[in-house]
Design an enzyme around this catalytic site. Structure first.
Site, PDB file in Angstrom:
ATOM      1  CG  ASP A 183      -0.166   0.157   2.527  1.00 36.73           C
ATOM      2  OD1 ASP A 183       0.808  -0.589   2.726  1.00 36.73           O
ATOM      3  OD2 ASP A 183      -0.512   1.031   3.345  1.00 36.73           O
TER       4      ASP A 183
ATOM      5  CG  HIS B  48      -1.340  -7.224  -1.735  1.00 35.89           C
ATOM      6  ND1 HIS B  48      -2.607  -7.306  -2.254  1.00 35.89           N
ATOM      7  CD2 HIS B  48      -1.342  -6.127  -0.937  1.00 35.89           C
ATOM      8  CE1 HIS B  48      -3.350  -6.315  -1.790  1.00 35.89           C
ATOM      9  NE2 HIS B  48      -2.603  -5.572  -0.984  1.00 35.89           N
TER      10      HIS B  48
ATOM     11  CG  ASP C 244       3.613 -15.796  -6.754  1.00 35.91           C
ATOM     12  OD1 ASP C 244       3.432 -14.602  -6.436  1.00 35.91           O
ATOM     13  OD2 ASP C 244       4.299 -16.151  -7.729  1.00 35.91           O
TER      14      ASP C 244
ATOM     15  CD  GLU D 260       0.912  -5.510   1.913  1.00 38.36           C
ATOM     16  OE1 GLU D 260       0.003  -6.098   2.529  1.00 38.36           O
ATOM     17  OE2 GLU D 260       1.044  -4.273   1.915  1.00 38.36           O
TER      18      GLU D 260
HETATM   19  O1  9MR Z   1       3.161  -6.357   9.250  1.00 41.23           O
HETATM   20  C1  9MR Z   1       1.873  -6.146   9.786  1.00 41.23           C
HETATM   21  C2  9MR Z   1       1.398  -7.411  10.450  1.00 41.23           C
HETATM   22  O2  9MR Z   1       2.227  -7.710  11.542  1.00 41.23           O
HETATM   23  C3  9MR Z   1      -0.043  -7.267  10.891  1.00 41.23           C
HETATM   24  O3  9MR Z   1      -0.509  -8.504  11.375  1.00 41.23           O
HETATM   25  C4  9MR Z   1      -0.904  -6.796   9.725  1.00 41.23           C
HETATM   26  C5  9MR Z   1      -2.363  -6.598  10.097  1.00 41.23           C
HETATM   27  O4  9MR Z   1      -2.500  -5.569  10.976  1.00 41.23           O
HETATM   28  O5  9MR Z   1      -0.389  -5.599   9.211  1.00 41.23           O
HETATM   29  C6  9MR Z   1       0.906  -5.704   8.704  1.00 41.23           C
HETATM   30  O6  9MR Z   1       1.337  -4.470   8.261  1.00 41.23           O
HETATM   31  C7  9MR Z   1       0.682  -3.917   7.141  1.00 41.23           C
HETATM   32  C8  9MR Z   1       0.289  -2.510   7.537  1.00 41.23           C
HETATM   33  O7  9MR Z   1      -0.700  -2.549   8.529  1.00 41.23           O
HETATM   34  C9  9MR Z   1      -0.156  -1.677   6.349  1.00 41.23           C
HETATM   35  N1  9MR Z   1       0.787  -1.743   5.266  1.00 41.23           N
HETATM   36  C10 9MR Z   1       1.068  -3.097   4.838  1.00 41.23           C
HETATM   37  C11 9MR Z   1       1.677  -3.872   5.980  1.00 41.23           C
HETATM   38  C12 9MR Z   1       2.142  -5.263   5.551  1.00 41.23           C
HETATM   39  O8  9MR Z   1       1.090  -6.124   5.291  1.00 41.23           O
END
Ligand code: 9MR
Ligand code: ZN
Length: 558
Positions: free
Chosen positions: A187, A500, A530, A539
């Protein structure tokens, strides 16, 4: 928190006319040879995990990829059941192979292994790739670079960052400069906590391996300037981080849109983005990274270091009177609310190392003493953005200050080795040599992050078993895993193709943007997909890539 539905993702791509073959469901690879497909340093441990061989006493050959000659042979190890993947695997040790070259492993009845090289600079290209990945995450600037003959680019983005409506409702509709920095992940959000944590990992790599990293050349606009390229790339994000602090020293928790947008290019993403309210935890993490930046940049740019000293000091003082709570409920983007105690430990150590203990309040001095002179388990084996304490502990261990109290120093070292030995034990009992036992969102980052602990244990003891275990974590991420694939885009054998990652999904170019570690299998070690839609397993994120930078920096040989 559903980020994107598969349908939403597909319609966004269909609108853009960039629909790729959507799914390459990943399953454990079946019978075959899994090894570190980017290669090995001559002195590195070389172990392949082999699935699908029933007979004891089966032999393997290492074949020179150019001449086809057999250069090494041996026997597969005993069959061992690997509980986390439900497979029976045989370990194959070919560490004795140290002659430089390109090879593959051959076992009768199985497909040949991925090709791999043995060379002193075997991992240099991988480090370059991940650092280029950071460049690709730049926000507020047009980006363009080439990798493997393909040009990746995006236009200037998010120049309206950001509006003040949620930080200061009285100033709704007004903007303040929050441009720049790295996009967090797949994102386009920018999150102070994760940004600080990621740079903490990268500056720790610099503090331990700076002599080598100094020589890394990156295809970035600043290349060849007064700063080493490595520090120039980090500075791009530090400069943004400074903009997250306000006059009173407090720091905004994040700067994002209210809800995630579609799988579009950053320059096409025009949802308004807002500074969130300030938070105590972001202010603490800001202080921590500011102290590190002040130390690291002093040598090259004392004026910049001084800016960070002041900013970090202001942040530390400001956070003392901030409430622990923050209301970010207006946003459905990432939360990044870490364990406050763990991050306070990190920051407190950094503040003490940069400003001296006289700067601390009395209770802070007592707390510091409790952190660095303690019999209890302090070092975490598995740690992530939610628990940054380890970062401070390593910095303390390697400081001169730590040695002023020999008894405390011994206790902290003992605790370091407790954690390092636990990682080594995990690695020894795991069929693919992985140093952690849990599978969660982003666990590949934690696999890479074990390298900080192992490397610290190696630097202090000189015992190469810790270095070997660190290499094995790299091997896991680049192909010695149940999928027999590299988890890093643009590098190694069969890397992820459908990460992602918004620019990768939207740019109409087949390969994804290179240099990004996929979050990894969860909740089971065999659950990795994938697929663009699989944000839970596929991601990218700066805190995972930054951990990989540390791991690779140990073995970077310019
Ligand atoms: O890395 C984060 C993971 O530990 C959490 O479980 C998850 C859900 O809250 O979020 C991950 O971080 C994301 C972040 O909130 C927004 N940008 C993408 C990050 C990677 O997925
Ligand atoms: Zn942007």
């Amino acid at each position: 928190m559903a980020k994107r539905t598969l349908l939403g993702t597909l319609s966004a791509m269909a609108i853009l006319g960039t629909m790729p073959a959507i799914s390459q469901a990943s399953e454990p690879a079946g019978p075959g040879i899994r090894l570190c497909s980017v290669g090995y340093l001559p002195e590195a441990p070389k172990t392949a995990s082999v699935a699908g061989v029933q007979t004891d006493g089966t032999s393997f050959e290492i074949v020179d990829a150019d001449s086809g000659k057999v250069v090494h042979q041996g026997l597969l190890g005993a069959a061992r059941y690997n509980k986390s993947t439900g497979e029976t695997l045989r370990a194959t040790d070919f560490s004795a192979l140290s002659a430089y070259g390109s090879y593959l492993m051959r076992i009768e009845g199985l497909p040949d292994s991925a090709p791999f090289k043995v060379a002193p600079d075997a991992l240099n290209r991988s480090l370059l790739c991940v650092m280029i990945g950071f460049y690709g995450q730049r926000c507020g600037q047009a980006v363009s670079f080439e990798w493997d003959g393909v040009t990746f680019s995006h236009d200037t983005c998010h120049m309206d960052d950001g509006y003040l409506d949620y930080l200061a409702p009285a100033q709704s509709g007004q903007k303040r400069d929050g441009t720049g920095g790295w996009h967090d992940a797949g994102d386009y959000g920018k999150y102070t906590v994760n940004s600080a944590f990621s740079m903490g990992l990268m500056l720790a790599a610099w503090e331990r391996n700076g002599e080598a990293l100094k020589q890394l050349r990156l295809p970035i606009p600043e290349s060849g300037g007064a700063l080493p390229d490595y520090l120039a790339e980090i500075k791009y994000n530090l400069d943004w981080q400074l903009k997250m602090q306000f006059e009173d020293g407090k720091v905004a928790h994040k700067l994002t849109e209210l809800r995630f947008g579609g799988m579009i290019m950053p320059e096409d993403h025009d949802d308004p983005r807002y500074f969130s309210p300030v938070s105590k935890i972001a202010t603490i993490d800001f202080a921590a990274i500011g102290c590190m930046a002040a130390r690291v940049y002093e040598q090259y740019d004392p004026a910049y270091a001084a800016i960070w000293r002041e900013a970090a000091k202001k942040a530390w003082i400001a956070q003392r009177n901030m409430p622990a709570e923050v209301d970010i409920s207006a946003f459905s983007t990432g939360t990044y609310l870490p364990n406050p105690e763990s991050d306070t430990r990190w920051a407190l150590v950094e503040v003490a190392l940069t400003f001296g203990e006289e700067f601390l309040l009395e209770w802070e001095r007592e707390f510091l003493h409790d952190i660095v002179d303690n019999d209890n388990a302090m070092f975490d084996v598995t740690w992530d953005w939610g628990k940054a304490c380890n970062l401070g502990l390593y910095d303390w261990l390697f400081s001169d200050r730590a040695k002023e109290d020999p008894a405390a120093y011994e206790r902290l070292k003992k605790d370091l080795f407790r954690a390092a030995d636990a990682i080594v034990a995990n690695r020894n009992s795991h069929g693919y040599g992985r140093g952690i036992r849990v599978n969660y969102w982003g666990c590949n980052g934690a696999v890479a992050r074990t390298s900080l602990n192992l490397h610290a244990a190696y630097l202090i003891s000189g015992d190469t078993k810790y270095l070997d275990a660190a290499y094995d974590q790299i091997a896991y991420l680049y192909g010695r895993n149940p999928f027999a694939r590299s988890f890093v885009t643009g590098d190694g054998h069969k890397p992820p193709m459908y990460q992602h990652h918004r620019p990768s999904a939207a740019d109409g170019i087949e390969p994804p943007w290179p240099g990004h570690l996929s979050g990894g299998a969860n909740p089971r070690e065999t659950d990795w997909f994938d697929e663009t839609a699989s944000y839970r397993t596929n991601e990218n994120a700066i805190n995972w890539d930054a951990a990989l930078v540390y791991a690779l920096s140990i073995f970077y040989r310019p």
